[in-house]
Design an enzyme around this catalytic site. Structure first.
Site, PDB file in Angstrom:
ATOM      1  N   ASN A 133      66.506  99.637  25.036  1.00 27.50           N
ATOM      2  CA  ASN A 133      65.295  98.930  25.452  1.00 27.50           C
ATOM      3  C   ASN A 133      65.549  97.892  26.542  1.00 27.50           C
ATOM      4  O   ASN A 133      64.701  97.704  27.429  1.00 27.50           O
ATOM      5  CB  ASN A 133      64.660  98.244  24.236  1.00 27.50           C
TER       6      ASN A 133
ATOM      7  N   SER B  17      67.431  85.281  29.698  1.00 30.05           N
ATOM      8  CA  SER B  17      67.334  84.440  28.502  1.00 30.05           C
ATOM      9  C   SER B  17      68.466  83.422  28.466  1.00 30.05           C
ATOM     10  O   SER B  17      69.550  83.650  29.011  1.00 30.05           O
ATOM     11  CB  SER B  17      67.404  85.315  27.248  1.00 30.05           C
TER      12      SER B  17
ATOM     13  N   TYR C 272      72.169  90.630  22.220  1.00 37.43           N
ATOM     14  CA  TYR C 272      70.950  90.436  23.013  1.00 37.43           C
ATOM     15  C   TYR C 272      71.294  89.708  24.314  1.00 37.43           C
ATOM     16  O   TYR C 272      70.833  90.097  25.401  1.00 37.43           O
ATOM     17  CB  TYR C 272      69.931  89.644  22.198  1.00 37.43           C
TER      18      TYR C 272
ATOM     19  N   LYS D 171      70.948  90.778  28.399  1.00 40.92           N
ATOM     20  CA  LYS D 171      70.306  89.993  29.455  1.00 40.92           C
ATOM     21  C   LYS D 171      71.279  89.724  30.603  1.00 40.92           C
ATOM     22  O   LYS D 171      70.885  89.730  31.775  1.00 40.92           O
ATOM     23  CB  LYS D 171      69.756  88.697  28.878  1.00 40.92           C
TER      24      LYS D 171
END
Length: 247
Positions: A84, A109, A146, A150
């Site tokens: 994703n 982020s 995560y 990023k």
């Protein structure tokens, strides 16, 4: 001049903040994997960001892209962030080059640099008179998978800018909350981004001229360990809110 914008991940919290202030400022094409549960401005496209044909079709004819879509969970597993966040972001950049959009704003982020926070380097040391600030020139140092995704998105942005001359700004978003900043922990106040500052920052991403940039997305908080200098200088960002003096 940017008139039409594709907003991916439009139903998320960042998309909500952007549309709350900018719904009437642009012609919006809103892409999300789930059908909307409320009325949204502009044209709605229900598609997955990893669907190359759907993304290219959604992007055709727009001036700029704000790319927010992806798995937003800090604890997201590798298979999800790979598909994703990394594959999806590459799909967006590739389509942007193919259809010739003017610029892309990529939602990165604070998690891309989360591991700079250590026992010796804590939010308590980042007072207004302290010299140390992360300013976007430091290497990524993600604290979770995560954050890795990023950081990979920022590198993809660098590649597509260098290889295809695509203007991209990567916004390392802090702690976005509606209304008042968090009152229960200092880190959240240091990283706070208000809804109206979020909308203003992404408006500047659409309107400013740049090549490749990494900026931090926070409000002008008294205590902060991310620098706003580049966002202010390059984009013309003028944050109005401050977690220490919010009204």
């Amino acid at each position: 001049m940017v008139r039409s914008v594709l907003l991916t991940g439009a139903a998320g919290r960042v998309g909500e903040a952007i549309l709350a202030d900018l719904a009437d400022e642009y012609e919006w094409r809103l892409l999300d994997r789930d059908p909307p549960t409320e009325d949204l401005p502009g044209e709605v496209v229900v598609a997955d960001v990893t669907d190359e044909a759907a993304v290219r079709e959604a992007m055709d004819g727009v001036d700029a892209v704000i790319h927010l879509a992806g798995d937003p969970r800090p604890e997201a597993p590798w298979d999800s962030v790979l598909t994703n966040n990394i594959d999806g972001t590459q799909t967006v950049f590739e389509a942007a080059v193919d259809v010739g959009v003017e610029k892309v704003a990529f939602a990165s982020s604070n998690h891309a640099v989360g591991a700079y926070e250590t026992d010796e380097r804590t939010p308590e040391m980042y007072r207004p008179d302290h010299d140390f600030r992360l300013d976007g020139t430091e290497l990524p140092r993600p604290g979770n998978l995560y954050g890795v995704s990023k950081a990979a998105g920022e590198l993809l942005a660098r590649y597509y800018h260098d290889e295809h001359d695509l203007p991209v700004v990567c916004v390392r978003i802090g702690n976005l909350t509606e209304g008042h900043p968090p009152v229960d922990y200092e880190r959240g106040q240091a990283m706070w981004l208000s809804y109206r500052d979020c909308a203003h920052l992404f408006e500047r991403c659409l309107e400013a001229d740049y090549g490749y940039e990494i900026v931090y997305g926070i409000s002008d908080n008294d205590r902060k360990y991310y620098s706003l200098e580049r966002a202010c200088e390059v984009l013309g960002y003028e944050p109005r809110d401050n977690s220490a003096r919010h009204d």
